[in-house]
Design a protein around this motif. Structure first.
Motif, PDB file in Angstrom:
ATOM      1  N   ASP A  19      17.650  -6.635  -2.557  1.00 15.12           N
ATOM      2  CA  ASP A  19      16.824  -7.969  -2.353  1.00 15.12           C
ATOM      3  C   ASP A  19      15.460  -7.305  -2.171  1.00 15.12           C
ATOM      4  O   ASP A  19      15.228  -6.021  -1.579  1.00 15.12           O
ATOM      5  N   LEU A  20      14.480  -7.809  -2.631  1.00 13.63           N
ATOM      6  CA  LEU A  20      12.880  -7.555  -2.651  1.00 13.63           C
ATOM      7  C   LEU A  20      12.424  -7.360  -1.050  1.00 13.63           C
ATOM      8  O   LEU A  20      11.842  -6.494  -1.002  1.00 13.63           O
ATOM      9  N   ALA A  21      13.124  -8.420  -0.383  1.00 10.78           N
ATOM     10  CA  ALA A  21      12.532  -8.240   0.936  1.00 10.78           C
ATOM     11  C   ALA A  21      12.950  -6.983   1.637  1.00 10.78           C
ATOM     12  O   ALA A  21      12.238  -6.433   2.404  1.00 10.78           O
ATOM     13  N   ASP A  22      14.317  -6.615   1.416  1.00  3.88           N
ATOM     14  CA  ASP A  22      14.822  -5.330   2.284  1.00  3.88           C
ATOM     15  C   ASP A  22      13.924  -4.172   1.620  1.00  3.88           C
ATOM     16  O   ASP A  22      13.569  -3.293   2.550  1.00  3.88           O
ATOM     17  N   GLU A  23      13.603  -4.174   0.532  1.00  7.71           N
ATOM     18  CA  GLU A  23      12.611  -3.179  -0.055  1.00  7.71           C
ATOM     19  C   GLU A  23      11.331  -3.117   0.455  1.00  7.71           C
ATOM     20  O   GLU A  23      10.711  -1.861   1.185  1.00  7.71           O
ATOM     21  N   LEU A  24      10.881  -4.272   0.886  1.00  8.31           N
ATOM     22  CA  LEU A  24       9.473  -4.560   1.441  1.00  8.31           C
ATOM     23  C   LEU A  24       9.427  -3.996   2.846  1.00  8.31           C
ATOM     24  O   LEU A  24       8.460  -3.205   3.456  1.00  8.31           O
ATOM     25  N   LEU A  25      10.797  -4.329   3.463  1.00  6.63           N
ATOM     26  CA  LEU A  25      10.724  -3.779   4.891  1.00  6.63           C
ATOM     27  C   LEU A  25      10.928  -2.496   5.023  1.00  6.63           C
ATOM     28  O   LEU A  25      10.773  -1.579   6.180  1.00  6.63           O
ATOM     29  N   LYS A  26      11.216  -1.528   4.048  1.00  7.72           N
ATOM     30  CA  LYS A  26      11.215  -0.163   4.262  1.00  7.72           C
ATOM     31  C   LYS A  26       9.918   0.435   4.229  1.00  7.72           C
ATOM     32  O   LYS A  26       9.822   1.750   4.267  1.00  7.72           O
ATOM     33  N   HIS A  27       8.651  -0.228   3.634  1.00  7.62           N
ATOM     34  CA  HIS A  27       7.604   0.448   3.479  1.00  7.62           C
ATOM     35  C   HIS A  27       6.504   0.049   4.781  1.00  7.62           C
ATOM     36  O   HIS A  27       6.405  -1.072   5.053  1.00  7.62           O
ATOM     37  N   PRO A  28       6.113   1.091   5.554  1.00  7.81           N
ATOM     38  CA  PRO A  28       5.573   0.880   6.981  1.00  7.81           C
ATOM     39  C   PRO A  28       4.185   0.192   6.474  1.00  7.81           C
ATOM     40  O   PRO A  28       3.804  -0.720   7.411  1.00  7.81           O
ATOM     41  N   ASP A  29       3.481   0.594   5.612  1.00 11.11           N
ATOM     42  CA  ASP A  29       2.011  -0.164   5.184  1.00 11.11           C
ATOM     43  C   ASP A  29       2.420  -1.917   5.068  1.00 11.11           C
ATOM     44  O   ASP A  29       1.355  -2.515   5.543  1.00 11.11           O
ATOM     45  N   ILE A  30       3.198  -2.038   4.320  1.00 12.56           N
ATOM     46  CA  ILE A  30       3.733  -3.486   4.037  1.00 12.56           C
ATOM     47  C   ILE A  30       3.996  -4.249   5.205  1.00 12.56           C
ATOM     48  O   ILE A  30       3.529  -5.513   5.668  1.00 12.56           O
ATOM     49  N   VAL A  31       4.794  -3.442   6.293  1.00 10.34           N
ATOM     50  CA  VAL A  31       5.286  -4.251   7.394  1.00 10.34           C
ATOM     51  C   VAL A  31       4.304  -4.151   8.307  1.00 10.34           C
ATOM     52  O   VAL A  31       4.031  -5.124   9.144  1.00 10.34           O
ATOM     53  N   ALA A  32       3.335  -3.240   8.444  1.00 12.35           N
ATOM     54  CA  ALA A  32       2.251  -3.002   9.298  1.00 12.35           C
ATOM     55  C   ALA A  32       1.117  -4.361   8.906  1.00 12.35           C
ATOM     56  O   ALA A  32       0.817  -4.911   9.954  1.00 12.35           O
ATOM     57  N   SER A  33       1.186  -4.704   7.831  1.00  9.94           N
ATOM     58  CA  SER A  33       0.189  -5.626   7.252  1.00  9.94           C
ATOM     59  C   SER A  33       0.988  -7.091   7.539  1.00  9.94           C
ATOM     60  O   SER A  33       0.109  -7.763   7.949  1.00  9.94           O
ATOM     61  N   LEU A  34       1.993  -7.277   7.114  1.00 11.50           N
ATOM     62  CA  LEU A  34       2.665  -8.438   6.915  1.00 11.50           C
ATOM     63  C   LEU A  34       3.464  -8.901   8.266  1.00 11.50           C
ATOM     64  O   LEU A  34       3.513  -9.850   8.758  1.00 11.50           O
ATOM     65  N   GLY A  35       4.350  -7.941   8.651  1.00  6.55           N
ATOM     66  CA  GLY A  35       5.451  -8.269   9.642  1.00  6.55           C
ATOM     67  C   GLY A  35       6.556  -8.695   9.319  1.00  6.55           C
ATOM     68  O   GLY A  35       6.559  -9.393   8.113  1.00  6.55           O
ATOM     69  N   GLU A  36       7.722  -8.235   9.883  1.00  6.57           N
ATOM     70  CA  GLU A  36       8.999  -8.739   9.303  1.00  6.57           C
ATOM     71  C   GLU A  36       9.070 -10.340   9.074  1.00  6.57           C
ATOM     72  O   GLU A  36       9.450 -10.621   8.077  1.00  6.57           O
ATOM     73  N   HIS A  37       8.736 -11.131  10.109  1.00  2.75           N
ATOM     74  CA  HIS A  37       8.929 -12.434  10.245  1.00  2.75           C
ATOM     75  C   HIS A  37       8.232 -13.173   8.773  1.00  2.75           C
ATOM     76  O   HIS A  37       8.413 -13.960   8.128  1.00  2.75           O
ATOM     77  N   ARG A  38       6.758 -12.726   8.569  1.00  2.00           N
ATOM     78  CA  ARG A  38       6.187 -13.250   7.607  1.00  2.00           C
ATOM     79  C   ARG A  38       6.757 -12.664   6.135  1.00  2.00           C
ATOM     80  O   ARG A  38       6.796 -13.377   5.220  1.00  2.00           O
ATOM     81  N   ILE A  39       7.224 -11.637   6.016  1.00  2.00           N
ATOM     82  CA  ILE A  39       7.964 -11.260   4.863  1.00  2.00           C
ATOM     83  C   ILE A  39       9.259 -12.016   4.468  1.00  2.00           C
ATOM     84  O   ILE A  39       9.299 -12.327   3.429  1.00  2.00           O
ATOM     85  N   ARG A  40      10.011 -12.433   5.615  1.00  2.00           N
ATOM     86  CA  ARG A  40      10.784 -13.320   5.446  1.00  2.00           C
ATOM     87  C   ARG A  40      10.726 -14.555   4.868  1.00  2.00           C
ATOM     88  O   ARG A  40      11.125 -15.172   3.995  1.00  2.00           O
ATOM     89  N   GLN A  41       9.286 -15.204   5.462  1.00  2.00           N
ATOM     90  CA  GLN A  41       8.855 -16.298   5.064  1.00  2.00           C
ATOM     91  C   GLN A  41       8.713 -16.412   3.583  1.00  2.00           C
ATOM     92  O   GLN A  41       8.708 -17.517   2.917  1.00  2.00           O
ATOM     93  N   LEU A  42       7.775 -15.311   3.238  1.00  2.01           N
ATOM     94  CA  LEU A  42       7.637 -15.230   1.793  1.00  2.01           C
ATOM     95  C   LEU A  42       8.814 -15.082   0.859  1.00  2.01           C
ATOM     96  O   LEU A  42       8.536 -15.173  -0.357  1.00  2.01           O
ATOM     97  N   SER A  43       9.950 -15.103   1.380  1.00  2.00           N
ATOM     98  CA  SER A  43      11.070 -14.973   0.296  1.00  2.00           C
ATOM     99  C   SER A  43      11.493 -16.388   0.204  1.00  2.00           C
ATOM    100  O   SER A  43      12.773 -16.649  -0.695  1.00  2.00           O
ATOM    101  N   ASP A  44      10.906 -17.603   0.765  1.00  2.00           N
ATOM    102  CA  ASP A  44      11.403 -18.893   0.477  1.00  2.00           C
ATOM    103  C   ASP A  44      10.451 -19.474  -0.794  1.00  2.00           C
ATOM    104  O   ASP A  44       9.440 -19.524  -0.691  1.00  2.00           O
ATOM    105  N   PRO A  45      11.132 -19.722  -2.016  1.00  2.00           N
ATOM    106  CA  PRO A  45      10.497 -20.153  -3.063  1.00  2.00           C
ATOM    107  C   PRO A  45       9.962 -21.530  -2.946  1.00  2.00           C
ATOM    108  O   PRO A  45       8.959 -21.688  -3.359  1.00  2.00           O
TER     109      PRO A  45
END
Length: 463
Positions: A405-431
């Motif tokens: 899943d794309l969200a799982d790959e995004l959560l592996k990248h520290p720069d992405i997590v630092a910028s958005l946070g896990e909650h926001r990444i999950r929110q962005l996964s809703d079409p």
């Protein structure tokens, strides 16, 4: 008599035309329109003082298309090369002495062109009526699925989430514009033809009477009075057939979308169920999208009709040597093809079976990749667009290769997590959270369509 084309075939004619449109372009209607023009011409000339009113009244009373000898007309038309002289010969005999004033100062093409325009006016009425009904049905379909999230596809691949209502509203918007074009064509191109042998109306003398006759004839028939004879200026009929082809192309695009969404791999739509429709002779499970296929076929055939009319526009001097004859075949067939396409659309689209669950399931086929842009745009204010694109592109590549899943790959990248946070990444996964202005634009189209004047409008041409 046996048929030889799909337009008159007992088997195929209702797939490539409608009975109503065939009636408009039938021999019977053509003869009726020719007689109507000849009678209207006599009445117009009597009002201007060109011929006696008594002669015009006798012509109106005596000319009867039902009394024309059809077999004689067939033989004489084949010999002469045009039907008007044979028709006028028989009509004049019906009128007795008044027959000497029939067809006064006119030429064959005057009568044929005007009769054709009257047929086109009737055909446009049928087209506009069906188009208005289809637009109403699409408006309701778009409203019903305003919030039905589905995959937007570019180059046949998942692009971004849209709503099915948005897709339908895009279809509808094109048909709305075609309704406007029909009104424009009706106003601009439905013109009377009366010019005499070389278009100058010299047969009626040098005074203003000739042009007054043309104006009276136009008024009598509900047609536009043009500024000058259009014997060899065929842009009006060419535009009309071009419009029919353009409407057919828009319907063909709808048919293409529906047919693909009906495919097993998509499974998002089905045409309305009618027992036996779309069945296969060998595969009992098949339910082919027949209406969509016919809409696509009509679009392809209509393109050739428009091309032929463009060829026919190249006419020499004051009377063409051949191109005019092309129109005799092309114009009826163009109207028939579009009537068929509209009829198929009117059958299939209002009762489309929409599988909203399958649409939602298909959104998940790429494991969140359809929302890659949403993530990139969320990152861009903090990291810059180019770096955001690079990071998300790499995450998409890893997700594709690993089947994760794309969200799982995004959560592996520290720069992405630092910028958005896990909650926001999950929110962005809703079409449903990344639809942009799809719903607002759908509303704009459906509201505009519901408030529009219908395509047919007011016309006394085909009365």
């Amino acid at each position: 008599m046996s048929s030889s084309t799909v337009f008159d075939s007992l088997l195929f004619r209702d797939m490539f035309g409608t009975s109503e449109m065939r009636a408009v372009f039938s021999d019977e209607m053509y003869l009726a329109e020719v007689v109507r023009v000849e009678v209207a011409l006599a009445q117009a000339q009597a009002r201007v003082g060109i011929i006696p009113q008594s002669a015009a009244d006798a012509i109106a009373a005596c000319c009867n298309p039902a009394r024309l000898d059809r077999e004689r007309l067939r033989r004489d038309t084949d010999n002469v090369g045009y039907p008007i002289l044979p028709i006028v010969t028989q009509l004049a005999a019906q009128c007795g002495d008044a027959g000497g004033y029939l067809h006064w100062g006119a030429t064959t093409q005057d009568i044929m062109d005007t009769a054709t325009v009257l047929q086109c006016a009737r055909g446009l009425n049928l087209i506009a009526d069906t188009l208005d009904g289809l637009r109403h049905d699409l408006r309701e379909l778009a409203d019903t699925h305003l919030n039905t999230v589905t995959a937007g596809r570019t180059h046949l691949q998942h692009a971004l989430p849209i709503t099915f209502g948005y897709r339908v509203a895009v279809w509808l918007s094109a048909l709305d514009r075609h309704a406007e074009r029909i009104a424009d064509v009706r106003r601009r191109d439905l013109m009377v033809q009366f010019g005499g042998a070389a278009g100058t109306l010299a047969s009626l003398g040098p005074g203003p009477g000739a042009l007054r006759v043309r104006a009276e004839l136009a008024s009598e028939l509900g047609l536009r009075d043009p500024e000058i004879t259009w014997h060899v200026a065929r842009d009006g009929l060419t535009e009309l057939v071009g419009l029919l082809a353009s409407i057919g192309a828009s319907l063909g695009k709808i048919g293409m979308d529906v047919a693909m969404m009906c495919s097993t791999e998509f499974g998002e739509l089905s045409e309305p169920y009618v027992e036996g429709r779309g069945a296969s002779s060998t595969m009992p499970q098949k339910r082919n999208p027949i209406s969509s296929e016919l809409m696509i076929a009509a679009a392809k055939l209509l393109r050739d009709k428009s091309s032929a009319m463009l060829d026919a526009t190249l006419q020499d001097f004051e009377r063409a040597t051949g191109p005019w004859h092309i129109e005799w075949a092309v114009i009826p067939e163009a109207f028939l093809l579009l009537s068929s396409s509209l009829a198929q659309a009117a059958h299939a689209l209002p009762k489309l079976q929409v599988d909203t669950v399958r649409m939602r399931d298909n959104l998940g086929l790429t494991e969140g990749l359809i929302l890659a842009e949403a993530v990139m745009m969320a990152l861009a204010p903090d990291l810059g667009r180019q770096r955001a694109h690079h990071l998300v592109y790499n995450a998409c590549t890893r997700a594709t290769e690993a089947g994760t899943d794309l969200a799982d790959e995004l959560l592996k990248h520290p720069d992405i997590v630092a910028s958005l946070g896990e909650h926001r990444i999950r929110q962005l996964s809703d079409p449903a959270a990344y639809l942009g202005s799809a719903q607002a634009m759908t509303h704009a189209v459906t509201r505009r369509a519901s408030n529009r004047t219908l395509a047919r409008g007011c016309s006394n041409v085909a009365k």
